[in-house]
Design a protein around this motif. Sequence first.
Motif, PDB file in Angstrom:
ATOM      1  N   TRP A 227       0.827  -1.212   0.000  1.00  0.00           N
ATOM      2  CA  TRP A 227       0.000   0.000   0.000  1.00  0.00           C
ATOM      3  C   TRP A 227       0.855   1.253   0.000  1.00  0.00           C
ATOM      4  O   TRP A 227       0.529   2.239  -0.680  1.00  0.00           O
ATOM      5  CB  TRP A 227      -0.939  -0.016   1.197  1.00  0.00           C
ATOM      6  N   ALA A 228       1.967   1.237   0.741  1.00  0.00           N
ATOM      7  CA  ALA A 228       2.854   2.397   0.787  1.00  0.00           C
ATOM      8  C   ALA A 228       3.486   2.680  -0.567  1.00  0.00           C
ATOM      9  O   ALA A 228       3.881   3.817  -0.857  1.00  0.00           O
ATOM     10  CB  ALA A 228       3.946   2.174   1.834  1.00  0.00           C
ATOM     11  N   ASN A 229       3.580   1.652  -1.405  1.00  0.00           N
ATOM     12  CA  ASN A 229       4.163   1.795  -2.745  1.00  0.00           C
ATOM     13  C   ASN A 229       3.132   1.453  -3.821  1.00  0.00           C
ATOM     14  O   ASN A 229       3.459   0.888  -4.877  1.00  0.00           O
ATOM     15  CB  ASN A 229       5.382   0.878  -2.886  1.00  0.00           C
ATOM     16  N   PHE A 230       1.884   1.857  -3.534  1.00  0.00           N
ATOM     17  CA  PHE A 230       0.786   1.433  -4.404  1.00  0.00           C
ATOM     18  C   PHE A 230       0.863   2.044  -5.804  1.00  0.00           C
ATOM     19  O   PHE A 230       0.364   1.460  -6.759  1.00  0.00           O
ATOM     20  CB  PHE A 230      -0.562   1.786  -3.758  1.00  0.00           C
ATOM     21  N   ARG A 231       1.479   3.204  -5.922  1.00  0.00           N
ATOM     22  CA  ARG A 231       1.575   3.817  -7.253  1.00  0.00           C
ATOM     23  C   ARG A 231       2.353   2.915  -8.206  1.00  0.00           C
ATOM     24  O   ARG A 231       2.069   2.900  -9.405  1.00  0.00           O
ATOM     25  CB  ARG A 231       2.250   5.188  -7.158  1.00  0.00           C
ATOM     26  N   PHE A 232       3.316   2.185  -7.671  1.00  0.00           N
ATOM     27  CA  PHE A 232       3.997   1.203  -8.522  1.00  0.00           C
ATOM     28  C   PHE A 232       3.218  -0.107  -8.573  1.00  0.00           C
ATOM     29  O   PHE A 232       2.849  -0.575  -9.651  1.00  0.00           O
ATOM     30  CB  PHE A 232       5.412   0.920  -8.011  1.00  0.00           C
ATOM     31  N   PHE A 233       2.975  -0.724  -7.414  1.00  0.00           N
ATOM     32  CA  PHE A 233       2.386  -2.061  -7.392  1.00  0.00           C
ATOM     33  C   PHE A 233       0.993  -2.094  -8.010  1.00  0.00           C
ATOM     34  O   PHE A 233       0.624  -3.064  -8.689  1.00  0.00           O
ATOM     35  CB  PHE A 233       2.346  -2.598  -5.952  1.00  0.00           C
ATOM     36  N   GLY A 234       0.192  -1.063  -7.783  1.00  0.00           N
ATOM     37  CA  GLY A 234      -1.157  -1.052  -8.330  1.00  0.00           C
ATOM     38  C   GLY A 234      -1.167  -1.102  -9.841  1.00  0.00           C
ATOM     39  O   GLY A 234      -1.805  -1.976 -10.462  1.00  0.00           O
ATOM     40  N   PHE A 235      -0.436  -0.168 -10.479  1.00  0.00           N
ATOM     41  CA  PHE A 235      -0.394  -0.151 -11.941  1.00  0.00           C
ATOM     42  C   PHE A 235       0.324  -1.384 -12.501  1.00  0.00           C
ATOM     43  O   PHE A 235      -0.104  -1.976 -13.494  1.00  0.00           O
ATOM     44  CB  PHE A 235       0.302   1.120 -12.436  1.00  0.00           C
ATOM     45  N   ALA A 416      -0.589  -0.020 -21.239  1.00  0.00           N
ATOM     46  CA  ALA A 416      -0.721   1.336 -20.698  1.00  0.00           C
ATOM     47  C   ALA A 416      -0.501   1.347 -19.187  1.00  0.00           C
ATOM     48  O   ALA A 416       0.147   2.246 -18.638  1.00  0.00           O
ATOM     49  CB  ALA A 416      -2.105   1.895 -21.037  1.00  0.00           C
ATOM     50  N   MET A 417      -1.030   0.333 -18.491  1.00  0.00           N
ATOM     51  CA  MET A 417      -0.831   0.234 -17.042  1.00  0.00           C
ATOM     52  C   MET A 417       0.653   0.080 -16.705  1.00  0.00           C
ATOM     53  O   MET A 417       1.160   0.683 -15.745  1.00  0.00           O
ATOM     54  CB  MET A 417      -1.613  -0.956 -16.485  1.00  0.00           C
ATOM     55  N   LYS A 418       1.355  -0.726 -17.472  1.00  0.00           N
ATOM     56  CA  LYS A 418       2.783  -0.933 -17.201  1.00  0.00           C
ATOM     57  C   LYS A 418       3.563   0.373 -17.384  1.00  0.00           C
ATOM     58  O   LYS A 418       4.498   0.659 -16.622  1.00  0.00           O
ATOM     59  CB  LYS A 418       3.344  -2.017 -18.141  1.00  0.00           C
ATOM     60  N   TYR A 419       3.203   1.167 -18.384  1.00  0.00           N
ATOM     61  CA  TYR A 419       3.875   2.457 -18.582  1.00  0.00           C
ATOM     62  C   TYR A 419       3.636   3.388 -17.396  1.00  0.00           C
ATOM     63  O   TYR A 419       4.528   4.128 -16.972  1.00  0.00           O
ATOM     64  CB  TYR A 419       3.398   3.115 -19.876  1.00  0.00           C
ATOM     65  N   LEU A 420       2.423   3.347 -16.830  1.00  0.00           N
ATOM     66  CA  LEU A 420       2.116   4.198 -15.690  1.00  0.00           C
ATOM     67  C   LEU A 420       2.896   3.794 -14.433  1.00  0.00           C
ATOM     68  O   LEU A 420       3.065   4.604 -13.520  1.00  0.00           O
ATOM     69  CB  LEU A 420       0.615   4.156 -15.404  1.00  0.00           C
ATOM     70  N   SER A 421       3.379   2.562 -14.390  1.00  0.00           N
ATOM     71  CA  SER A 421       4.129   2.103 -13.212  1.00  0.00           C
ATOM     72  C   SER A 421       5.606   2.460 -13.292  1.00  0.00           C
ATOM     73  O   SER A 421       6.328   2.294 -12.294  1.00  0.00           O
ATOM     74  CB  SER A 421       3.988   0.581 -13.058  1.00  0.00           C
ATOM     75  N   LEU A 422       6.085   2.952 -14.433  1.00  0.00           N
ATOM     76  CA  LEU A 422       7.526   3.160 -14.616  1.00  0.00           C
ATOM     77  C   LEU A 422       8.086   4.242 -13.697  1.00  0.00           C
ATOM     78  O   LEU A 422       9.112   4.036 -13.034  1.00  0.00           O
ATOM     79  CB  LEU A 422       7.824   3.504 -16.079  1.00  0.00           C
ATOM     80  N   ARG A 423       7.455   5.409 -13.639  1.00  0.00           N
ATOM     81  CA  ARG A 423       8.011   6.506 -12.843  1.00  0.00           C
ATOM     82  C   ARG A 423       8.076   6.148 -11.356  1.00  0.00           C
ATOM     83  O   ARG A 423       9.136   6.326 -10.732  1.00  0.00           O
ATOM     84  CB  ARG A 423       7.210   7.789 -13.058  1.00  0.00           C
TER      85      ARG A 423
END
Length: 444
Positions: A227-235, A416-423
Amino acid sequence: MESPYPSAAVAWYAIAMLGLINALDSIDRGILSLLIQPIKRDLGLSDTEIGLLSGIAFSGVYALVGLPLSRLADTRNRKLILSFGITLWSTATALGSLAQNFWHLFLSRAGTGAGESLKGPNALSMISDLVPREKLARAMSLYSMGIVGGMAFSLIAGGMLLGHFEGRDIAGPLGTNFRDWQIVLLLVGAPGIVVALTFLLTVKEPVRRGRRSAEKPPALEVLRFIWANFRFFGFFLCGVALLQIELTGLLHWRIPFYERTYGWGPATAGPLMGTISLVTTPVGLAIGAWLGERMARRGDPGAMLRLSLIGLTSALPFAIVQPLMPTPQLAMACSAVSLLCSSIASPGYVAAIQVVTPNEFRGQVNAIYLFMISVVGSAIAPLAVSLITDYVFADETMLRYSMVTIAIVFGTTGLAMKYLSLRPYCVMVSRIMEEERLAGEVHR
């Protein structure tokens, strides 16, 4: 100070054995796609029932067993757990040769799913403790090579066996008769028991590295980390699941596709596809390993994930147009290019999870990652294609258009989801690299 990594011979032998185990997994998991038409012939099943056998029967039990037992991969002997899993899934596959109806096969596939759910968390955790981070891409390439070898073997050997035994009954014990597809299930399941024993006797349990605590982390703590790193793990995890629906949907129905569209049966299409896989995929994995290590040496924090995006972006257009080709030769050519590009991506996205996950969480995080692939992705994919064929087009000869629909919808959204997880991934890796640099200064 941590213990040194094992010698190169010990580490790479263990990884090679894990690659062989991955091959067995791939064979026993994927053999059903080669046997679809013979099973439908003898048991009178619909495409939707085949989709249930390939999806829910396997993946439902995979989830029920894999997620709870993944915690053992973080604290218990991974070698013992993995040896038991190999024995279980191999035995279940071989017992599928006795199936006389849908529910017999359902139980066989459920047993296969239960055993194979133990492989991923334990194998990936072991690899991450065998080699340093800069060699993970190479290690994951060798591990992924098992998938290639397993898929190719199931297509080549399975297709040849089907061609040899086609239309023949083989007498078994107690007055039973084995049909061609039943013989194939028996022959591909039995060798796993030998491999399980060899692995148990010749591979050492590696020392765990990078642990912040020797205690078993509570499941809630693992969820807090995600959850603390959800911007990566979620996407990332959503992208993985969507892309797996696209990939598995096309792979599972490819043999029926060639038979229904071009008239090529399993004995023709299987060996050809297996040979293409054996030629193209090792090249792609080698390119992926070389490129990934080159990017990592340059200090690119997003190297592993960026590598997977390069390969997946290149593969998707060929996967979409492949079912629409006017000839089987052109369809195979598109499939070969797509497979080559996907193989370049393979080492990156598996290694990416290991890089950003603390050692004591890896078994459980890997289980969640594999849940998205094997349960969410693989359970939906075969059934999605079959439902579109049965209830949208209502014509099994229209299978090619069901495959194109799946590739467009799930392939593009997953990418598209994988690209959103890159940053956010780059931010996480940069933080880890800075922590390691500071720790090194303290030791000095």
